[in-house]
Scaffold this motif. Structure first.
Motif, PDB file in Angstrom:
ATOM      1  N   UNK A 113      -9.905   1.915  10.526  1.00 44.36           N
ATOM      2  CA  UNK A 113     -10.850   1.053  10.714  1.00 44.36           C
ATOM      3  C   UNK A 113     -10.183  -0.385  10.772  1.00 44.36           C
ATOM      4  N   UNK A 114     -10.862  -1.137  11.666  1.00 39.67           N
ATOM      5  CA  UNK A 114     -10.190  -2.451  11.899  1.00 39.67           C
ATOM      6  C   UNK A 114     -10.144  -3.321  10.605  1.00 39.67           C
ATOM      7  N   UNK A 115     -11.107  -3.356   9.904  1.00 43.02           N
ATOM      8  CA  UNK A 115     -11.260  -4.056   8.357  1.00 43.02           C
ATOM      9  C   UNK A 115     -10.541  -3.137   7.248  1.00 43.02           C
ATOM     10  N   UNK A 116      -9.768  -2.114   7.738  1.00 43.98           N
ATOM     11  CA  UNK A 116      -9.239  -1.118   6.504  1.00 43.98           C
ATOM     12  C   UNK A 116      -8.312  -2.038   5.827  1.00 43.98           C
ATOM     13  N   UNK A 117      -8.233  -1.801   4.405  1.00 42.96           N
ATOM     14  CA  UNK A 117      -7.276  -2.414   3.949  1.00 42.96           C
ATOM     15  C   UNK A 117      -5.780  -1.458   3.697  1.00 42.96           C
ATOM     16  N   UNK A 118      -4.768  -1.873   4.423  1.00 38.55           N
ATOM     17  CA  UNK A 118      -3.801  -0.929   4.554  1.00 38.55           C
ATOM     18  C   UNK A 118      -3.836  -0.228   5.772  1.00 38.55           C
ATOM     19  N   UNK A 119      -3.050   0.884   5.644  1.00 41.54           N
ATOM     20  CA  UNK A 119      -2.877   1.887   6.745  1.00 41.54           C
ATOM     21  C   UNK A 119      -3.549   3.141   6.521  1.00 41.54           C
ATOM     22  N   UNK A 120      -4.677   3.050   5.844  1.00 40.41           N
ATOM     23  CA  UNK A 120      -5.423   4.282   5.425  1.00 40.41           C
ATOM     24  C   UNK A 120      -5.856   5.013   6.701  1.00 40.41           C
ATOM     25  N   UNK A 180      -5.952  12.399   3.339  1.00 42.15           N
ATOM     26  CA  UNK A 180      -5.491  11.504   2.357  1.00 42.15           C
ATOM     27  C   UNK A 180      -6.387  11.961   1.087  1.00 42.15           C
ATOM     28  N   UNK A 229       2.579   1.181   3.565  1.00 44.18           N
ATOM     29  CA  UNK A 229       2.279   0.171   4.537  1.00 44.18           C
ATOM     30  C   UNK A 229       1.927  -1.249   4.024  1.00 44.18           C
ATOM     31  N   UNK A 282       0.324   5.677  -0.146  1.00 42.93           N
ATOM     32  CA  UNK A 282      -0.633   7.107   0.031  1.00 42.93           C
ATOM     33  C   UNK A 282       0.219   8.275  -0.139  1.00 42.93           C
ATOM     34  N   UNK A 284       0.891  -1.308   0.045  1.00 45.29           N
ATOM     35  CA  UNK A 284      -0.059  -0.097  -0.031  1.00 45.29           C
ATOM     36  C   UNK A 284       0.926   1.197   0.034  1.00 45.29           C
ATOM     37  N   UNK A 323       0.191  -3.757   5.995  1.00 41.08           N
ATOM     38  CA  UNK A 323      -0.871  -4.257   6.527  1.00 41.08           C
ATOM     39  C   UNK A 323      -1.619  -3.029   7.138  1.00 41.08           C
ATOM     40  N   UNK A 324      -2.825  -3.180   7.808  1.00 39.15           N
ATOM     41  CA  UNK A 324      -3.294  -1.995   8.494  1.00 39.15           C
ATOM     42  C   UNK A 324      -2.894  -1.742   9.692  1.00 39.15           C
ATOM     43  N   UNK A 367       1.739   2.435   9.403  1.00 40.78           N
ATOM     44  CA  UNK A 367       2.092   3.198   8.057  1.00 40.78           C
ATOM     45  C   UNK A 367       3.372   3.979   8.307  1.00 40.78           C
ATOM     46  N   UNK A 374      -0.630  12.178   1.216  1.00 40.36           N
ATOM     47  CA  UNK A 374      -1.493  13.025   2.298  1.00 40.36           C
ATOM     48  C   UNK A 374      -0.962  14.379   1.944  1.00 40.36           C
ATOM     49  N   UNK A 421      -8.613   1.096  15.162  1.00 39.25           N
ATOM     50  CA  UNK A 421      -7.220   0.975  15.514  1.00 39.25           C
ATOM     51  C   UNK A 421      -7.081   2.289  15.677  1.00 39.25           C
TER      52      UNK A 421
END
Lengths: 111, 115
Positions: free
Chosen positions: B95-102, A45, A94, A33, A31, A96-97, A100, A35, B32
């Motif tokens: 959000x917990x089900x977020x794709x990546x670190x948005x 974002x 990133x 981004x 991923x 994963x979530x 970042x 910003x 998160x």
């Protein structure tokens, strides 16, 4: 530190000209981004990418486009720069979530 | 709408004093939670993060944060501030089900430290 390089670090451009900012990563993260940071707004974002050629809009995407032709590069283009796009732009990556990592930022001034 | 609020734009504390920076979020479910620090002219560095479990989270540089579900808060604390802690601090959620670190960021709190 995560391997993220933003270029240029500083740029002054004239209203109406196109501008491209580059983000390059060496971490092979999925991923990426873009910003923008403005006083009183924190970071907002603009666009993000979840894979090569897979991109989507963020909350302040008007006037910006992006491209990701390689995993390691994510380009942000201002097609016709305006004074309201004067800002500091940050790239982030990133895998994963869970976390970042941010680049050093690009300070763009549109005169 | 999802949002993060940092009520204090600017805080000044004396070196050696304790610090608490406030963060409140508005979200449908517990997201998160993150705190980032930004030194002048630099990018953002992650201080700490909360995903689940123990509501008191330890981070780098002696910082900690406490998650309070009932108050939708995630306040950052440090028992004794050092001059090098002067910086801008950002609370963020994902959000917990977020794709990546948005991430969704708060407006930031600028910390000044008096000698």
């Amino acid at each position: 530190d995560a391997g993220i390089t933003q270029s240029p670090r500083h740029k002054v451009t004239e209203t109406g000209t196109p501008v491209t900012l580059r983000c390059h990563q060496t971490e092979n993260h999925r991923y990426m981004y873009w910003y923008r940071q403005d006083p009183g707004h924190g970071l907002r974002l603009i666009h993000y990418s979840y894979g090569v050629k897979d991109t989507d809009k963020g909350e302040v995407s008007d006037g910006y486009s992006v491209s990701r032709s390689k995993t390691e590069d994510f380009l942000l283009t201002l097609e016709s720069a305006t004074s309201s796009q004067t800002s500091v732009y940050f790239c982030a990556i990133s895998e994963t979530n869970t976390e970042a990592f941010f680049g050093q930022g690009t300070r763009l001034t549109v005169v | 709408a999802q949002s993060v609020t940092q009520p204090d734009i600017h805080i000044t504390v004396s070196e050696g004093a304790s610090l608490e920076l406030r963060c409140n979020y508005s979200y449908g479910a517990t997201p998160y939670l993150f705190w980032y620090v930004q030194s002048p002219g630099q990018g953002l560095q992650l201080l700490l993060k909360y995903f689940s479990g123990d509501t008191l989270v330890q981070g780098i540089k002696g910082f900690e944060a406490e998650f309070k579900r009932s108050q939708s808060s995630f306040n950052l604390r440090k028992p004794s501030v050092h001059w090098s802690d002067a910086a801008e601090y950002f609370c963020a959620v994902a959000p917990i089900y977020n794709q990546g670190g948005k991430l969704i960021f708060g407006q930031g709190t600028e910390l000044s430290v008096k000698p």
